[in-house]
Design a protein around this motif. Structure first.
Motif, PDB file in Angstrom:
ATOM      1  N   UNK A  60       0.849  -1.189   0.000  1.00  0.00           N
ATOM      2  CA  UNK A  60       0.000   0.000   0.000  1.00  0.00           C
ATOM      3  C   UNK A  60       0.884   1.238   0.000  1.00  0.00           C
ATOM      4  N   UNK A  61       0.301   2.337  -0.413  1.00  0.00           N
ATOM      5  CA  UNK A  61       0.950   3.640  -0.287  1.00  0.00           C
ATOM      6  C   UNK A  61       0.261   4.338   0.880  1.00  0.00           C
ATOM      7  N   UNK A  62       1.040   4.604   1.924  1.00  0.00           N
ATOM      8  CA  UNK A  62       0.471   5.095   3.175  1.00  0.00           C
ATOM      9  C   UNK A  62       1.067   6.427   3.598  1.00  0.00           C
ATOM     10  N   UNK A  63       0.323   7.128   4.428  1.00  0.00           N
ATOM     11  CA  UNK A  63       0.817   8.353   5.045  1.00  0.00           C
ATOM     12  C   UNK A  63       1.635   7.978   6.287  1.00  0.00           C
ATOM     13  N   UNK A  64       2.488   8.878   6.742  1.00  0.00           N
ATOM     14  CA  UNK A  64       3.209   8.612   7.988  1.00  0.00           C
ATOM     15  C   UNK A  64       2.271   8.338   9.170  1.00  0.00           C
ATOM     16  N   UNK A  65       1.129   9.028   9.217  1.00  0.00           N
ATOM     17  CA  UNK A  65       0.180   8.773  10.309  1.00  0.00           C
ATOM     18  C   UNK A  65      -0.386   7.357  10.238  1.00  0.00           C
ATOM     19  N   UNK A  66      -0.692   6.875   9.039  1.00  0.00           N
ATOM     20  CA  UNK A  66      -1.207   5.515   8.879  1.00  0.00           C
ATOM     21  C   UNK A  66      -0.142   4.499   9.281  1.00  0.00           C
ATOM     22  N   UNK A  67       1.097   4.751   8.899  1.00  0.00           N
ATOM     23  CA  UNK A  67       2.201   3.857   9.266  1.00  0.00           C
ATOM     24  C   UNK A  67       2.340   3.802  10.784  1.00  0.00           C
ATOM     25  N   UNK A  68       2.239   4.952  11.415  1.00  0.00           N
ATOM     26  CA  UNK A  68       2.322   5.010  12.871  1.00  0.00           C
ATOM     27  C   UNK A  68       1.215   4.176  13.522  1.00  0.00           C
ATOM     28  N   UNK A  69      -0.007   4.343  13.025  1.00  0.00           N
ATOM     29  CA  UNK A  69      -1.140   3.597  13.585  1.00  0.00           C
ATOM     30  C   UNK A  69      -0.980   2.098  13.371  1.00  0.00           C
TER      31      UNK A  69
END
Length: 99
Positions: A60-69
């Protein structure tokens, strides 16, 4: 963020991102092989496609916030940055072997 679940390339890339909400990092998500409906729903909410039972690696292509979660989820084993591979110029390399 659980940095123990991130590979070095992803941890480094996170430091260079300006917008924490924009999906900009391509990653491999390694999970437990059996996901419950809540885990499936979380992955799908981040835009991960092809989530199905028995599968344990997703891209997936994720945002840093999504990666953190995701790094905080117990069913996520680790997250690895996906990088585009380059093909070597084979003709150039083979030229030294041709006489």
């Amino acid at each position: 963020m659980n940095y123990q679940k991130l590979d070095a390339a992803l941890a480094t890339a996170l430091n260079d991102v300006q917008n924490l909400e924009e999906p900009s990092l391509a990653v491999f998500i390694h999970t437990e092989s059996v996901l419950d409906s809540a885990a499936t729903a979380i992955l799908e909410s981040f835009g991960v496609s092809g989530v199905s039972s028995g599968k344990d690696i997703f891209t997936a292509t994720l945002s840093p916030n999504a990666i953190s979660q995701l790094s905080e989820e117990p069913w996520v084993k680790y997250l690895k940055r996906s990088q585009q591979l380059r093909l070597l110029n084979q003709r150039k390399n083979l030229g030294s072997f041709i006489t």
